[in-house]
Scaffold this active site. Structure first.
Site, PDB file in Angstrom:
ATOM      1  N   ASP A   1       1.070  -1.088  -0.046  1.00  0.00           N
ATOM      2  CA  ASP A   1       0.507  -0.021  -0.149  1.00  0.00           C
ATOM      3  C   ASP A   1       0.961   1.030   0.088  1.00  0.00           C
ATOM      4  O   ASP A   1       1.316   1.613   0.906  1.00  0.00           O
ATOM      5  CB  ASP A   1      -0.464  -0.427   1.088  1.00  0.00           C
ATOM      6  CG  ASP A   1      -1.698   1.354   1.401  1.00  0.00           C
ATOM      7  OD1 ASP A   1      -0.965   2.312   0.686  1.00  0.00           O
ATOM      8  OD2 ASP A   1      -2.510   1.717   2.290  1.00  0.00           O
TER       9      ASP A   1
ATOM     10  N   GLN B   1       0.823   6.632   0.774  1.00  0.00           N
ATOM     11  CA  GLN B   1       1.682   7.734   1.434  1.00  0.00           C
ATOM     12  C   GLN B   1       2.541   7.622   1.020  1.00  0.00           C
ATOM     13  O   GLN B   1       3.585   8.567   2.140  1.00  0.00           O
ATOM     14  CB  GLN B   1       1.281   7.540   3.656  1.00  0.00           C
ATOM     15  CG  GLN B   1      -0.237   7.726   3.618  1.00  0.00           C
ATOM     16  CD  GLN B   1      -0.578   9.177   3.557  1.00  0.00           C
ATOM     17  OE1 GLN B   1      -0.248   9.642   3.269  1.00  0.00           O
ATOM     18  NE2 GLN B   1      -2.292   9.145   3.337  1.00  0.00           N
TER      19      GLN B   1
ATOM     20  N   CYS C   1      -8.953   5.979   9.644  1.00  0.00           N
ATOM     21  CA  CYS C   1      -9.236   4.639   9.119  1.00  0.00           C
ATOM     22  C   CYS C   1      -7.942   3.398  10.042  1.00  0.00           C
ATOM     23  O   CYS C   1      -8.267   2.589   8.990  1.00  0.00           O
ATOM     24  CB  CYS C   1      -9.489   5.216   7.335  1.00  0.00           C
ATOM     25  SG  CYS C   1     -10.636   5.548   6.653  1.00  0.00           S
TER      26      CYS C   1
HETATM   27  N1  PMP Z   1      -4.442   3.333   2.465  1.00  0.00           N
HETATM   28  C1  PMP Z   1      -3.928   4.235   3.080  1.00  0.00           C
HETATM   29  C2  PMP Z   1      -2.695   4.562   3.612  1.00  0.00           C
HETATM   30  C3  PMP Z   1      -4.008   5.572   3.504  1.00  0.00           C
HETATM   31  O1  PMP Z   1      -3.820   6.580   4.359  1.00  0.00           O
HETATM   32  C4  PMP Z   1      -5.232   5.767   2.019  1.00  0.00           C
HETATM   33  C5  PMP Z   1      -6.295   6.821   2.791  1.00  0.00           C
HETATM   34  N2  PMP Z   1      -6.284   7.216   3.399  1.00  0.00           N
HETATM   35  C6  PMP Z   1      -6.171   4.332   1.719  1.00  0.00           C
HETATM   36  C7  PMP Z   1      -4.766   3.372   1.596  1.00  0.00           C
HETATM   37  C8  PMP Z   1      -6.726   4.890   1.015  1.00  0.00           C
HETATM   38  O2  PMP Z   1      -6.937   5.745  -0.145  1.00  0.00           O
HETATM   39  P1  PMP Z   1      -8.344   6.200  -1.118  1.00  0.00           P
HETATM   40  O3  PMP Z   1      -9.052   6.139   0.494  1.00  0.00           O
HETATM   41  O4  PMP Z   1      -7.956   7.047  -1.480  1.00  0.00           O
HETATM   42  O5  PMP Z   1      -9.049   4.855  -1.600  1.00  0.00           O
END
Ligand code: PMP
Length: 422
Positions: free
Chosen positions: A209, A212, A377
């Site tokens: 992922d 960031q 989240c």
């Molecule tokens: N992974 C990470 C580490 C994130 O920071 C985010 C967004 N806050 C996401 C996944 C999800 O990204 P998106 O909402 O743009 O799909």
């Protein structure tokens, strides 16, 4: 970046001149979404003004031009992260990319040569306790669909990954290992090569992922040697509605589709369909053309400034945040132990004793300072750290020392305002 460079950059972001509650905006919420430079806004507008058309199908000139620009955008964004265009799938964002992958890995239409990828009972999926819900829930659901077991690499009392446990947790049963390159809550850069080395030893698929990291660090996905990676356009100066799923050539080729429909087929009969090769096999329906083109403009903008310089600026932002927060009583910054400044991006999440994060966020907003409050989240991570919410300040290439100093002053003044004594 020198202060003069940052001032010049800020000239490209008109929104940064906004006044909020009678104060100049100090935008410290780039971790949630970044602001967009004029080059990106112009690219999207220009597409609609001059070339708007659906890609890949039209017999007319606009369609041909739109297709060319759309595919050039793919090549630009691929080059930005060190891979080739046919390894890049456009998605709506990281969330969709991760869901695409998780669904594809349980897809009942796997052909025999792809069967090796399908998860079954007894297989293990390894995540970490640090993950954003977007990189957790799709794997929980995949486990439910396939009977595989979800395991996780825990964090220590400060939120840092327990890398010492990876040999124990990533075993021969692990089929997939997924983790964030940079934590969206701690701002720490995770030890990618150590985790990947272990995953390779046991033959597991590696998913990164990179939401960031791609906006803040030079990222070469080929050099990192991951099988799949996701990131979102809107966090890297691009528009919302577009993101990327990267799949290493042979891995992406081996994946069955997720969404099906127009534009992803070669032949369709009433009984069945043959699918196009990757990446088109994963791009069903009318595509997000203007967004992809604008995302390429964002990648070019970042490239022109230089990701090394942007990373150095992020480290500076992080250092100023941490040093300043350290000097304020009653502030706990999470995820700092054992991490040098240069293993972080320009982001810090704090718990201030006696002040709820939402009150602090409101207090800062009254002064024009935009931060994110809540669990960002990552409920499991917050729960593990004994917290329900934190206040996160996250910078970008346009963040000034003054933005940070106003945030630090705001946190300090909030303690007086809310009558916190320590
Ligand atoms: N992974 C990470 C580490 C994130 O920071 C985010 C967004 N806050 C996401 C996944 C999800 O990204 P998106 O909402 O743009 O799909």
């Amino acid at each position: 970046l020198s202060p003069a460079d940052v001032e010049r950059i800020r000239g490209d972001f008109p929104i940064l001149q906004t006044e909020v509650n009678g104060h100049p905006l100090a935008y410290l919420d780039s971790g949630a979404t970044s602001q967009k430079p004029l080059a990106v806004l112009d690219a999207e507008r220009d597409f609609y003004l001059r070339r708007n058309s659906a890609v890949h199908r039209g017999a007319h000139m606009l369609a041909a031009e739109a297709t060319e620009e759309f595919e050039n955008a793919r090549a630009t964004v691929a080059g930005f992260v060190g891979v080739t265009a046919d390894e890049i799938v456009w998605t709506s964002g990281a969330t969709e990319g991760l869901n695409l992958l998780a669904y594809a890995l349980s897809n009942a239409t796997f052909s025999p040569e792809h069967a090796a990828l399908r998860l079954s009972p007894g297989d293990e999926i390894v995540v970490t306790e640090q993950e954003h819900h977007a990189n957790l829930i799709p794997w929980q659901q995949l486990a439910l669909r396939t009977g595989a077991t979800l395991r996780f690499i825990p964090v220590d009392d400060d939120g840092v990954l327990r890398v010492d446990l990876i040999d124990e947790i990533i075993t021969e049963r692990a089929r997939l290992v997924t983790f964030s390159h940079v934590s969206n809550v701690l701002g720490t850069i995770n030890p990618v090569s150590e985790i990947i080395a272990r995953a390779r030893q046991v033959g597991a698929i590696v998913v990164l992922d990179a939401c960031q990291s791609v906006p803040h660090l030079p990222v070469d996905l080929r050099a990192l040697d991951v099988d799949f990676a996701v990131f979102s356009g809107h966090k890297m100066l691009g528009p919302t509605g577009v993101g990327v799923l990267y799949g290493r050539g042979p891995m992406l080729d081996a994946l069955p589709p997720f969404l099906t429909g127009g534009s992803m087929i070669t032949t369709v009969t009433m009984e069945g369909a043959e699918f196009l090769p990757a990446p088109q096999r994963f791009e069903a329906g009318t595509q997000r053309v203007s967004q992809a083109i604008a995302l390429a403009a964002a990648a070019r903008y970042l490239d022109a400034i230089g990701m090394d310089r942007i990373a150095a600026h992020g480290a500076h932002v992080g250092r100023r945040l941490l040093d300043g927060l350290d000097a304020i009583d009653g502030v706990r910054v999470i995820g700092t132990a054992g991490h040098q400044y240069d293993e972080r991006v320009g982001l810090a999440s704090i718990d201030v004793a006696g002040i709820h994060a939402h009150d602090l966020g409101q207090f800062l907003d009254d002064r024009g300072i935009a931060v994110r409050v809540g669990h960002h989240c990552t409920q499991p991570l917050h729960r593990r750290l004994g917290l329900t919410a934190t206040t996160r300040a996250s910078g970008s290439l346009y963040t000034t020392d003054d933005d940070i100093d106003r945030f630090l002053q705001g946190v300090s003044d909030a303690r007086t305002y809310f009558g916190v004594t320590s």
